[in-house]
Scaffold this active site. Structure first.
Site, PDB file in Angstrom:
ATOM      1  N   ARG A 107       0.910  -1.078  -0.138  1.00  0.00           N
ATOM      2  CA  ARG A 107       0.033  -0.148  -0.002  1.00  0.00           C
ATOM      3  C   ARG A 107       0.717   1.279   0.010  1.00  0.00           C
ATOM      4  NH1 ARG A 107      -5.162   1.442   3.467  1.00  0.00           N
ATOM      5  NH2 ARG A 107      -6.039   0.009   1.849  1.00  0.00           N
TER       6      ARG A 107
ATOM      7  N   ASP B  48     -17.536   7.241  -0.748  1.00  0.00           N
ATOM      8  CA  ASP B  48     -16.205   7.019   0.172  1.00  0.00           C
ATOM      9  C   ASP B  48     -16.101   8.246   0.403  1.00  0.00           C
ATOM     10  OD1 ASP B  48     -13.793   6.068   1.150  1.00  0.00           O
ATOM     11  OD2 ASP B  48     -12.757   6.143  -0.904  1.00  0.00           O
TER      12      ASP B  48
ATOM     13  N   GLN C 252     -10.204  -3.833  -3.034  1.00  0.00           N
ATOM     14  CA  GLN C 252     -11.458  -3.426  -2.371  1.00  0.00           C
ATOM     15  C   GLN C 252     -12.588  -3.739  -3.473  1.00  0.00           C
ATOM     16  OE1 GLN C 252     -12.433  -2.043   0.637  1.00  0.00           O
ATOM     17  NE2 GLN C 252     -14.259  -2.508  -0.205  1.00  0.00           N
TER      18      GLN C 252
ATOM     19  N   CYS D  64     -16.580   1.393   0.936  1.00  0.00           N
ATOM     20  CA  CYS D  64     -15.262   0.736   1.641  1.00  0.00           C
ATOM     21  C   CYS D  64     -14.960   0.831   2.838  1.00  0.00           C
ATOM     22  CB  CYS D  64     -14.207   0.861   0.417  1.00  0.00           C
ATOM     23  SG  CYS D  64     -13.798   2.590   0.491  1.00  0.00           S
TER      24      CYS D  64
ATOM     25  N   HIS E  38      -7.662   0.830  -6.193  1.00  0.00           N
ATOM     26  CA  HIS E  38      -7.735   0.104  -5.152  1.00  0.00           C
ATOM     27  C   HIS E  38      -8.473  -1.216  -5.581  1.00  0.00           C
ATOM     28  CE1 HIS E  38      -7.771  -1.247  -1.000  1.00  0.00           C
ATOM     29  NE2 HIS E  38      -8.686  -0.469  -0.536  1.00  0.00           N
TER      30      HIS E  38
ATOM     31  N   ARG F  71     -13.189  -8.461   1.859  1.00  0.00           N
ATOM     32  CA  ARG F  71     -11.961  -8.465   1.934  1.00  0.00           C
ATOM     33  C   ARG F  71     -11.208  -9.487   1.936  1.00  0.00           C
ATOM     34  NH1 ARG F  71      -9.988  -3.169   1.680  1.00  0.00           N
ATOM     35  NH2 ARG F  71      -7.936  -4.161   0.693  1.00  0.00           N
TER      36      ARG F  71
HETATM   37  N1   CP Z   1     -11.312  -0.150   2.732  1.00  0.00           N
HETATM   38  C1   CP Z   1     -10.012  -0.007   3.055  1.00  0.00           C
HETATM   39  O1   CP Z   1      -9.196  -0.216   2.276  1.00  0.00           O
HETATM   40  O2   CP Z   1      -9.941  -0.150   4.568  1.00  0.00           O
HETATM   41  P1   CP Z   1      -8.265   0.309   5.407  1.00  0.00           P
HETATM   42  O3   CP Z   1      -7.808   1.525   4.678  1.00  0.00           O
HETATM   43  O4   CP Z   1      -8.816  -0.120   6.569  1.00  0.00           O
HETATM   44  O5   CP Z   1      -7.423  -0.764   4.908  1.00  0.00           O
END
Ligand code: CP
Length: 308
Positions: free
Chosen positions: A107, A225, A137, A266, A134, A294
């Protein structure tokens, strides 16, 4: 070697196979304690590096738990605590980690960082979120929609708010899984034009409108989001809130969709900003199923990348 870098660069048939496997693996462990091993252990003997240059709750824990359920071992690493955060190059980090680990999940901020990691790693690399996309997700979100409502094919998904990285992955998914998207938000926060072009290039309808109720008409799902993403400057907060308030997902917007439309997010959410608590906790909301999925989707992605 198979990376999982984005939905637009992964073959559509492979994406569908991952969804099928995710659902089968979820069904296979129904009722089991969360720490119980899966009946099959395809990651036995495998070491997975999970690197975070941004905060995470869901991605971090779901990858960690999922790898362990399949018999793998994990290392959760903070970018700032590695030499990566102190001047060592991405390429050298990729080469070194490839000597210790069987797979790298990253990430990070810039998409270029992820691509450089993938270019120089000799093990598969998974995109755990960049400023641009992403994909993990949205794989979980496809599982979620389909377990509630059946195939996503030819459905209408509505994105309300900021056309951010998650929105871009939804547009990639529209092209790959064959559904339509309507974006509603301010012009300055329109989605990535390349992601829009990808979906349209696959023959999907992508509409952009400034009218949230018009957008919601006929929606099979309404998705949003946070108004300020992790990569946005804090100084943008007040302006963002003023721009995005008309696009809050509230009871009126949900009522404009189909009666069985789902509400999706998400997470993490800022309650009563991008969506009201009534919608988030209401009967159309599937937000915690998205979080759970997830785990299942990423287990299938890990298997796909490792070929096991
Ligand atoms: N939706 C998501 O990626 O959550 P986090 O940022 O908690 O990993």
């Amino acid at each position: 070697m198979t990376h999982f870098l984005d939905l637009d660069t992964t073959p559509a048939d492979d994406l569908r196979s991952i969804i099928t496997q995710a659902r089968a693996m979820k069904d296979a462990r129904a009722g089991q304690p969360k720490g119980a091993p899966d009946a099959v252990q395809p990651l036995a003997g495998r070491m997975i590096a999970l690197i975070f240059e941004k905060p995470s709750t869901r991605t971090r824990i779901s990858f960690d738990v999922g790898a362990r359920q399949m018999g793998g071992q994990t290392m959760v690493l903070s970018g700032k605590d590695m030499q990566l955060g102190h001047g060592e190059s991405i390429a050298d980090t990729a080469r070194v980690l490839s000597r210790y680990c069987d797979l790298i999940m990253l990430r990070t901020f810039e998409e270029a960082t992820l691509l450089e990691m993938a270019e120089h790693a000799t093990v598969p690399v998974i995109n755990g979120l960049t400023d641009a996309s992403h994909p993990c997700q949205i794989m979980a979100d496809i599982v979620t929609y389909e377990e509630h409502r059946g195939s996503v094919a030819d459905r209408k998904f509505v994105w309300a708010g900021d056309g951010n990285n998650v929105c871009a992955s939804w547009l990639h998914a529209a092209g790959q899984f064959g559904f339509d998207m309507t974006f509603t938000g301010p012009e300055t926060l329109d989605p990535n034009p390349r992601a829009v072009a990808f979906a349209r290039g696959k023959g999907r309808r992508v509409e952009i409108t400034r009218d949230p109720l018009k957008a919601a008409a006929g929606a099979d799902a309404i998705v949003t989001d946070t108004w300020v993403s992790m990569h946005d400057p804090e100084s943008a907060r007040e302006r963002r809130h003023n721009q995005l308030r008309p696009y809050q997902v509230n009871e009126a917007m949900m009522a404009a969709g189909k009666p069985d439309a789902l509400f999706m997010h998400c997470l993490p959410a800022h309650r009563n900003e991008e969506a009201t608590t009534a919608v988030m906790d209401g009967p159309q909301s599937v937000i915690f199923d998205e979080s759970e999925n997830r785990l299942h989707a990423q287990k299938a992605i890990l298997r796909y990348c490792l070929g096991v």
